[in-house]
Design an enzyme around this catalytic site. Structure first.
Site, PDB file in Angstrom:
ATOM      1  N   ARG A 140      -8.255 -21.429 -35.736  1.00 40.16           N
ATOM      2  CA  ARG A 140      -7.266 -20.540 -35.089  1.00 40.16           C
ATOM      3  C   ARG A 140      -6.224 -20.023 -36.086  1.00 40.16           C
ATOM      4  O   ARG A 140      -5.054 -19.843 -35.746  1.00 40.16           O
ATOM      5  CB  ARG A 140      -6.514 -21.250 -33.951  1.00 40.16           C
ATOM      6  CG  ARG A 140      -7.357 -21.697 -32.828  1.00 40.16           C
ATOM      7  CD  ARG A 140      -8.032 -20.565 -32.070  1.00 40.16           C
ATOM      8  NE  ARG A 140      -8.774 -21.125 -30.970  1.00 40.16           N
ATOM      9  CZ  ARG A 140     -10.013 -21.643 -31.103  1.00 40.16           C
ATOM     10  NH1 ARG A 140     -10.644 -21.593 -32.271  1.00 40.16           N
ATOM     11  NH2 ARG A 140     -10.626 -22.159 -30.068  1.00 40.16           N
ATOM     12  N   SER A 212      -5.770 -21.551 -23.753  1.00 38.99           N
ATOM     13  CA  SER A 212      -5.312 -22.847 -24.283  1.00 38.99           C
ATOM     14  C   SER A 212      -3.912 -22.696 -24.866  1.00 38.99           C
ATOM     15  O   SER A 212      -3.706 -21.875 -25.755  1.00 38.99           O
ATOM     16  CB  SER A 212      -6.250 -23.336 -25.386  1.00 38.99           C
ATOM     17  OG  SER A 212      -7.532 -23.466 -24.866  1.00 38.99           O
ATOM     18  N   GLU A 309      -0.762 -22.692 -29.614  1.00 38.59           N
ATOM     19  CA  GLU A 309      -1.690 -21.647 -30.074  1.00 38.59           C
ATOM     20  C   GLU A 309      -1.103 -20.293 -29.671  1.00 38.59           C
ATOM     21  O   GLU A 309      -1.269 -19.296 -30.359  1.00 38.59           O
ATOM     22  CB  GLU A 309      -3.051 -21.874 -29.388  1.00 38.59           C
ATOM     23  CG  GLU A 309      -4.115 -20.909 -29.821  1.00 38.59           C
ATOM     24  CD  GLU A 309      -5.483 -21.233 -29.225  1.00 38.59           C
ATOM     25  OE1 GLU A 309      -5.816 -22.429 -29.052  1.00 38.59           O
ATOM     26  OE2 GLU A 309      -6.214 -20.279 -28.926  1.00 38.59           O
TER      27      GLU A 309
END
Ligand SMILES: Cc1cc2nc3c(=O)[nH]c(=O)nc-3n(C[C@H](O)[C@H](O)[C@H](O)COP(=O)(O)OP(=O)(O)OC[C@H]3O[C@@H](n4cnc5c(N)ncnc54)[C@H](O)[C@@H]3O)c2cc1C
Length: 314
Positions: A140, A212, A309
């Protein structure tokens, strides 16, 4: 402010007023949490288009405009029988952001297929082409996610395989595909993933959420072994970084009792504790407060610092 071509983007980047203001480039906003109004210029690309730039017996290369919907590209690739992104089916957002975020799911990441990224430097207005290596991809993460990155992505180039290369080893996907084999094809993988996602994730059109909320934390093996003594059932995944393991953030959050809990109109989704939802009229700071309570609880109990995130704005 929306631009539809590289020419229009260059015009904006040469504008003195633009440089006098703060600016934020967004995609479809699915991974952003606004804590208040943004005091500056919000830029959005409308550069679309998908072209086949190279084809060999084994692979195809595609050049795609940053504003194309990522899932449309996946659907197209699957319909043509091209492998490499089918497990990334159903991820919301646009192609530029997908390359910024290094989106991933079910054992695939976009970095595995990115060949090049075309971007403009917002300060100098120069165009640069980054290879996969110079994008500095990790879980990520890419160089474009850095707070001070000057890069505005206009196109991505990806290479897909024409010969079967399934990645089916992940959790629910493995179980469900086992029932379809032998003879399952790309459309089956896509359909299965879309079904699993529909069952597990709230639809952002119905219930506000950003997917998420936290990344799965990487912890040193020694820390993991100590946790295993106290929590023998603690799940983990292998990490690319030697001497580290990845722990599912969802498990940590559930252990702290947050699954299905609400704080005012901000809540933790009852089917998936990694997803924070807006159950009514929560504002960004309500969600951020809930996220902070979760971070504190996880840090206190497991000595693990969860990292969002989702990108906070403001
Ligand atoms: C229900 C749901 C499920 C999700 N599932 C997953 C999943 O399985 N895996 C996963 O990885 N993610 C997942 N996400 C997160 C999200 O889909 C991705 O992060 C996606 O790439 C965000 O795309 P976007 O267009 O909405 O970008 P935005 O949220 O608008 O922006 C994301 C970042 O990209 C930057 N950016 C956007 N466009 C450009 C550009 N052209 N140039 C430079 N910077 C740019 C923004 O500044 C920001 O930093 C999910 C989100 C939701 C809501």
């Amino acid at each position: 402010m929306e631009y539809g071509s590289e020419e229009e983007l260059r015009r904006i980047l040469h504008d003195e007023y633009f440089h006098a203001c703060a600016s934020l480039h967004i995609g479809s906003g699915s991974n952003l949490l606004f804590l208040g109004d943004y005091n500056g210029i919000v830029l959005h690309s409308a550069i679309k288009g998908l072209s086949l730039t190279e084809e060999t017996r084994e692979t195809v290369s595609l050049r795609i405009g940053a504003a194309e919907r990522w899932d449309d590209v996946v659907a197209y690739a699957v319909s043509r029988g091209w492998y490499g992104i089918e497990n990334l089916s159903g991820i919301p957002g646009e192609c530029g952001a997908a390359a910024v975020q290094n989106i991933g799911a079910y054992g695939m990441e976009i970095k595995d297929v990115v060949e090049e990224v075309e971007a403009y430097d917002r300060n100098t207005c120069e165009k640069h082409t980054f290879t996969r290596e110079t994008c500095r991809y990790a879980y990520r993460y890419s160089r474009f996610r850095e707070e001070d990155s000057p890069c505005i992505l206009t196109h991505i180039r990806i290479r897909l395989a024409k010969t079967p290369r399934f990645v089916l080893g992940y959790g629910d996907l493995q179980e469900r595909m086992a029932n379809l084999y032998p003879g399952a094809g790309l459309p089956d993988v896509r359909r299965t993933i879309l079904t699993i996602r529909k069952e597990k994730l709230p639809d952002p059109e119905q219930t506000g959420n950003a997917g998420s909320f936290f990344m799965n934390p990487l912890i040193p093996m020694r820390h993991f072994e100590a946790l295993q003594t106290a929590y023998p059932g603690i799940p983990s995944f292998a990490a690319e970084e030697e001497g580290y393991v990845k722990i599912p953030a969802a498990w940590l959050i559930e252990q702290c009792g947050f699954k299905g809990k609400t704080q005012g109109e901000a809540g933790v989704y009852e089917k998936h504790p990694l997803i924070l939802i807006n159950t009514g009229n929560a504002c960004g700071s309500d969600i951020a407060r809930l996220a902070e309570s979760i971070r504190e609880a996880v840090a206190m109990r497991f000595h693990i610092g969860l990292v969002p995130e989702v990108k906070y704005i403001g």
